[in-house]
Design an enzyme around this catalytic site. Structure first.
Site, PDB file in Angstrom:
ATOM      1  N   HIS A 128      41.448  41.528  44.908  1.00  0.00           N
ATOM      2  CA  HIS A 128      41.495  42.052  43.540  1.00  0.00           C
ATOM      3  C   HIS A 128      41.933  43.512  43.540  1.00  0.00           C
ATOM      4  O   HIS A 128      41.179  44.390  43.955  1.00  0.00           O
ATOM      5  CB  HIS A 128      40.104  41.877  42.905  1.00  0.00           C
ATOM      6  CG  HIS A 128      40.046  42.254  41.473  1.00  0.00           C
ATOM      7  ND1 HIS A 128      38.882  42.592  40.836  1.00  0.00           N
ATOM      8  CD2 HIS A 128      41.021  42.363  40.535  1.00  0.00           C
ATOM      9  CE1 HIS A 128      39.144  42.876  39.571  1.00  0.00           C
ATOM     10  NE2 HIS A 128      40.438  42.756  39.369  1.00  0.00           N
ATOM     11  N   GLU A 140      39.003  44.790  45.910  1.00  0.00           N
ATOM     12  CA  GLU A 140      37.734  44.062  45.968  1.00  0.00           C
ATOM     13  C   GLU A 140      38.044  42.736  46.673  1.00  0.00           C
ATOM     14  O   GLU A 140      38.941  42.004  46.237  1.00  0.00           O
ATOM     15  CB  GLU A 140      37.262  43.835  44.516  1.00  0.00           C
ATOM     16  CG  GLU A 140      35.825  43.465  44.338  1.00  0.00           C
ATOM     17  CD  GLU A 140      35.447  43.372  42.838  1.00  0.00           C
ATOM     18  OE1 GLU A 140      36.333  43.162  41.977  1.00  0.00           O
ATOM     19  OE2 GLU A 140      34.249  43.492  42.535  1.00  0.00           O
ATOM     20  N   ASN A 178      34.307  43.798  37.315  1.00  0.00           N
ATOM     21  CA  ASN A 178      34.340  43.405  35.900  1.00  0.00           C
ATOM     22  C   ASN A 178      32.982  42.982  35.356  1.00  0.00           C
ATOM     23  O   ASN A 178      32.783  42.963  34.142  1.00  0.00           O
ATOM     24  CB  ASN A 178      35.409  42.332  35.670  1.00  0.00           C
ATOM     25  CG  ASN A 178      36.772  42.986  35.660  1.00  0.00           C
ATOM     26  OD1 ASN A 178      36.941  44.068  35.103  1.00  0.00           O
ATOM     27  ND2 ASN A 178      37.749  42.361  36.297  1.00  0.00           N
TER      28      ASN A 178
END
Ligand code: CAA
Length: 273
Positions: A128, A140, A178
């Protein structure tokens, strides 16, 4: 984000092919790559020869088959599970069976995506990146249930070779980034909707009071309001908690087609590029 990932790879000495079904999207990416590198040369951050070398490492294709000799693949399509699973099946059929099948998903379960490739699930991993990819330091790294240790070690090595710091997170909706960022952005929409402050003041408070590089509402426009909305829906569905349901003000802007920077109008208005 695929465009930023390809550019970062090329600047790190890696040959990269950007694949998109849309030729206009590829034309736009190519122009943006040339512009970004030219800007770095102008600022004296890199030499012209480095920019030329990075450009020569980049190519563009509308078919995965054109890149089938690749050693690595990062899927970066929109956040739609069915679309991503279809792409994963095509990746499995196209690339060699030692190629890591990474996804840049921002919230979808890696284990779920890996189910699309059955026996090859050990080669599937979350990689990510963050926008703007050439600037942001983090990747990530998310292991699915079947992701092998070898796949994880190779992913960390590649992220490091791209100048990033790889940090692990487990395979729960939204991962860490997130899970924490999006509810904060969603709450900023509630603060606006409830009249706590005007958008520019909400952002200014977070900029000056919490040392954010950009306020949460400006960041939402930058990410894309549709993307923020979709991530909240993934959190809401997967974690089963109503606190993750997108704020009505965010939903309304998305319904109105106000998607942020990319549509020229989101929370704020932007001049045409
Ligand atoms: N590509 C390459 N370089 C860029 C860039 C881009 N798109 N945008 C800005 N830069 C560079 C600038 O050229 C400048 O470089 P120099 O310092 O060498 O001159 C540097 O970044 C700073 O830019 P600016 O001075 O124009 O503006 P700024 O200081 O406000 O920085 C920013 C811009 C880096 C975007 C900064 O505001 C920031 O960090 N914002 C937060 C970004 C963020 O949170 N990203 C994560 C979003 S979440 C996500 O991506 C994942 C997800 O799953 C949703």
């Amino acid at each position: 984000m695929g465009s930023g990932i390809a550019l970062t790879a090329a600047q790190s000495g890696i040959t990269a092919v950007q694949i998109d079904v849309s030729q206009p999207a590829l034309d736009k990416a190519k122009a943006s790559h040339a512009k970004s590198l030219a800007r770095l040369v102008e600022k004296g951050k890199i030499q012209q020869a480095d920019a030329d070398a990075a450009l020569s490492r980049l190519s563009y294709a509308t078919s995965m088959g054109d890149a089938k000799a690749s050693d690595w693949v990062v899927e970066a399509a929109t956040e739609n599970v069915e679309l991503k699973k279809k792409i994963f099946k095509e990746m499995q059929a196209t690339f060699r069976d030692d190629v890591v099948l990474a996804t840049n998903t921002s919230s979808i379960s890696i284990t779920d995506l890996a189910s699309a490739v059955g026996k090859d699930a050990s080669r599937v991993i979350g990689m990510h990146f963050f926008n703007p990819v050439p600037i942001m330091k983090l990747v990530e790294v998310i292991k699915g249930l079947a992701t092998s240790d070898e796949t994880t070690a190779r992913t960390i090595a590649l992220a490091t070779a791209m100048g990033k710091t790889a940090v692990p997170a487990n395979d729960r909706a939204g991962f860490v980034s997130n899970r924490v960022l999006m509810p904060m952005i969603n709450e900023a929409f509630y603060a606006w909707m409830e009249g706590v402050a005007e958008p520019k003041d909400i952002d200014q408070i977070m900029l000056l009071g919490c040392n954010f590089p950009m306020g949460p509402l400006r960041l939402a426009d930058f990410i894309g309001l549709d993307v923020c909305h979709d991530i909240m829906m993934v959190l809401y569905r997967e974690l089963g908690n109503p606190k993750f349901f997108p704020c009505p003000r965010l939903r309304q802007l998305v319904q109105a087609g106000r998607l942020g920077d990319k549509s020229g109008h989101g929370v704020f208005q932007y001049p045409a590029k």
